[in-house]
Design a protein around this motif. Structure first.
Motif, PDB file in Angstrom:
ATOM      1  N   HIS A   1       9.346   7.326   6.873  1.00 51.25           N
ATOM      2  CA  HIS A   1       8.010   6.756   7.070  1.00 51.25           C
ATOM      3  C   HIS A   1       7.900   6.071   8.423  1.00 51.25           C
ATOM      4  CE1 HIS A   1       5.981   7.418   3.209  1.00 51.25           C
ATOM      5  NE2 HIS A   1       7.196   7.354   2.684  1.00 51.25           N
TER       6      HIS A   1
ATOM      7  N   ARG B   1      -6.748   6.156   1.511  1.00 47.92           N
ATOM      8  CA  ARG B   1      -5.738   5.313   0.845  1.00 47.92           C
ATOM      9  C   ARG B   1      -6.249   3.900   0.621  1.00 47.92           C
ATOM     10  NH1 ARG B   1      -2.200   7.772   5.127  1.00 47.92           N
ATOM     11  NH2 ARG B   1      -1.200   9.499   4.041  1.00 47.92           N
TER      12      ARG B   1
ATOM     13  N   PHE C   1      -1.713  -5.013  11.267  1.00 49.54           N
ATOM     14  CA  PHE C   1      -0.761  -4.082  11.875  1.00 49.54           C
ATOM     15  C   PHE C   1      -0.728  -4.283  13.396  1.00 49.54           C
ATOM     16  CE2 PHE C   1       0.615  -0.135  13.751  1.00 49.54           C
ATOM     17  CZ  PHE C   1       1.552   0.384  12.873  1.00 49.54           C
TER      18      PHE C   1
ATOM     19  N   ASN D   1      -7.365   9.731   6.860  1.00 52.53           N
ATOM     20  CA  ASN D   1      -6.245   9.646   5.912  1.00 52.53           C
ATOM     21  C   ASN D   1      -6.101   8.242   5.342  1.00 52.53           C
ATOM     22  OD1 ASN D   1      -5.566  12.263   6.493  1.00 52.53           O
ATOM     23  ND2 ASN D   1      -3.908  11.751   7.906  1.00 52.53           N
ATOM     24  N   HIS D   2      -6.254   7.260   6.216  1.00 50.27           N
ATOM     25  CA  HIS D   2      -6.068   5.872   5.776  1.00 50.27           C
ATOM     26  C   HIS D   2      -7.262   5.363   4.978  1.00 50.27           C
ATOM     27  CE1 HIS D   2      -2.600   6.294   8.345  1.00 50.27           C
ATOM     28  NE2 HIS D   2      -2.134   5.155   7.876  1.00 50.27           N
TER      29      HIS D   2
ATOM     30  N   LEU E   1      -6.297  10.271  11.537  1.00 52.50           N
ATOM     31  CA  LEU E   1      -5.542   9.130  10.996  1.00 52.50           C
ATOM     32  C   LEU E   1      -6.468   8.195  10.213  1.00 52.50           C
ATOM     33  CD1 LEU E   1      -2.594   7.627  11.376  1.00 52.50           C
ATOM     34  CD2 LEU E   1      -4.013   6.035  12.651  1.00 52.50           C
TER      35      LEU E   1
ATOM     36  N   ARG F   1       7.536   8.637  11.164  1.00 53.57           N
ATOM     37  CA  ARG F   1       6.180   9.246  11.205  1.00 53.57           C
ATOM     38  C   ARG F   1       5.202   8.334  11.944  1.00 53.57           C
ATOM     39  NH1 ARG F   1       6.019  10.900   5.016  1.00 53.57           N
ATOM     40  NH2 ARG F   1       7.041  12.919   5.165  1.00 53.57           N
ATOM     41  N   ILE F   2       5.245   7.058  11.612  1.00 54.87           N
ATOM     42  CA  ILE F   2       4.284   6.116  12.198  1.00 54.87           C
ATOM     43  C   ILE F   2       4.550   5.943  13.688  1.00 54.87           C
ATOM     44  CG2 ILE F   2       3.542   3.698  12.159  1.00 54.87           C
ATOM     45  CD1 ILE F   2       4.166   3.833   9.048  1.00 54.87           C
TER      46      ILE F   2
ATOM     47  N   GLN G   1      -6.396  -4.994   7.397  1.00 57.47           N
ATOM     48  CA  GLN G   1      -4.995  -4.550   7.412  1.00 57.47           C
ATOM     49  C   GLN G   1      -4.646  -3.870   8.733  1.00 57.47           C
ATOM     50  OE1 GLN G   1      -5.205  -2.582   3.533  1.00 57.47           O
ATOM     51  NE2 GLN G   1      -3.634  -3.988   2.810  1.00 57.47           N
ATOM     52  N   PHE G   2      -5.580  -3.097   9.272  1.00 55.75           N
ATOM     53  CA  PHE G   2      -5.313  -2.534  10.604  1.00 55.75           C
ATOM     54  C   PHE G   2      -5.142  -3.650  11.633  1.00 55.75           C
ATOM     55  CE2 PHE G   2      -6.483   1.715   9.110  1.00 55.75           C
ATOM     56  CZ  PHE G   2      -5.600   2.489   9.847  1.00 55.75           C
TER      57      PHE G   2
ATOM     58  N   LYS H   1       0.816  -1.220   0.000  1.00 62.04           N
ATOM     59  CA  LYS H   1       0.000   0.000   0.000  1.00 62.04           C
ATOM     60  C   LYS H   1       0.851   1.272   0.000  1.00 62.04           C
ATOM     61  CE  LYS H   1      -4.659  -0.452   0.266  1.00 62.04           C
ATOM     62  NZ  LYS H   1      -5.049  -1.764   0.528  1.00 62.04           N
ATOM     63  N   PHE H   2       2.140   1.141   0.295  1.00 57.66           N
ATOM     64  CA  PHE H   2       3.009   2.322   0.342  1.00 57.66           C
ATOM     65  C   PHE H   2       3.616   2.559  -1.035  1.00 57.66           C
ATOM     66  CE2 PHE H   2       3.613   3.579   4.836  1.00 57.66           C
ATOM     67  CZ  PHE H   2       2.841   2.610   5.437  1.00 57.66           C
ATOM     68  N   PRO H   3       3.245   3.657  -1.689  1.00 59.16           N
ATOM     69  CA  PRO H   3       3.755   3.902  -3.046  1.00 59.16           C
ATOM     70  C   PRO H   3       5.282   3.843  -3.127  1.00 59.16           C
ATOM     71  CG  PRO H   3       2.017   5.474  -2.505  1.00 59.16           C
ATOM     72  CD  PRO H   3       2.291   4.697  -1.255  1.00 59.16           C
TER      73      PRO H   3
ATOM     74  N   VAL I   1      -7.017   1.662   2.946  1.00 60.37           N
ATOM     75  CA  VAL I   1      -6.564   0.700   3.964  1.00 60.37           C
ATOM     76  C   VAL I   1      -7.803   0.068   4.606  1.00 60.37           C
ATOM     77  CG1 VAL I   1      -5.270   0.428   6.110  1.00 60.37           C
ATOM     78  CG2 VAL I   1      -4.464   2.039   4.366  1.00 60.37           C
TER      79      VAL I   1
ATOM     80  N   PHE J   1       3.675   8.987  15.759  1.00 63.82           N
ATOM     81  CA  PHE J   1       2.232   9.111  15.983  1.00 63.82           C
ATOM     82  C   PHE J   1       1.814   8.257  17.183  1.00 63.82           C
ATOM     83  CE2 PHE J   1      -2.143   7.824  15.612  1.00 63.82           C
ATOM     84  CZ  PHE J   1      -2.798   8.987  15.267  1.00 63.82           C
TER      85      PHE J   1
END
Ligand code: HEM
Length: 143
Positions: A58, A96, A106, A92-93, A89, A61-62, A102-103, A37-39, A98, A65
């Motif tokens: 990256h 994208r 994670f 934003n996700h 958050l 940032r994560i 997927q959460f 998912k990360f370009p 997400v 947060f």
């Protein structure tokens, strides 16, 4: 979280929070669909991107947060600030694409990482679970 639960979460998180790159690498390694998912990293070999400045950025940032949310936990006065941050958050996700699954991936990867790299016990595990339940309730309501 109660103040006691927050202290347990903070104690464990303090042991791992400077291992930003290792944390993101552990997430990507366990769940390549998250990496995809990360370009900046999609379709690339994890070993080839792990040492890059972009990866560190990256990862920081994560992890930052999460550190911020944990620092606000255990205090009713700062609960609204957590809700605001986590709602943003989630939005934003959502944009994208997400997914909840997927959460959850994670969550599994992060919990595995912390439990293997900080001192862990039933009380710490329960506090972490409660923290994730609280945050994910907000995320899933907005995803
Ligand atoms: C970006 C945190 C879960 C994919 C970000 C950012 C943060 C963050 C702070 C940078 C700020 C932003 O652009 O929103 C988190 C946290 C998570 C989580 C705390 C779990 C609790 C996930 C999952 C995925 C994902 C499960 C994918 C399956 C992305 C992508 C970006 C991003 C694609 C943008 C990267 C870019 O700028 O190219 N995340 N994230 N995140 N996250 Fe997450």
């Amino acid at each position: 979280l109660t103040a006691d639960q927050a202290a347990l979460v903070k104690g464990a998180w303090d042991k791992v929070k400077t291992s930003e790159v290792e944390i993101l690498a552990a997430v990507f390694s366990a769940y390549p669909d998250i990496q995809a998912k990360f370009p900046a990293f999609a379709g690339k070999d994890l070993a080839s991107v792990k040492g890059s400045a972009a990866f560190a950025l990256h990862a920081t940032r994560i992890v930052s947060f999460i550190s911020e949310v944990i620092s606000l936990s255990g205090n009713p006065a700062t609960a609204p600030a957590i809700t605001t941050l986590v709602t943003e958050l989630a939005n934003n996700h959502k944009n994208r694409g997400v997914t909840q699954a997927q959460f959850n991936e994670f969550r599994t990867a992060l919990t595995n990482y912390v439990s293997s790299n900080a001192s862990w016990g039933d009380n710490v595990a329960a506090a972490f679970n409660q923290a994730f339940d609280n945050v994910y309730e907000i995320i899933f309501a907005n995803l």
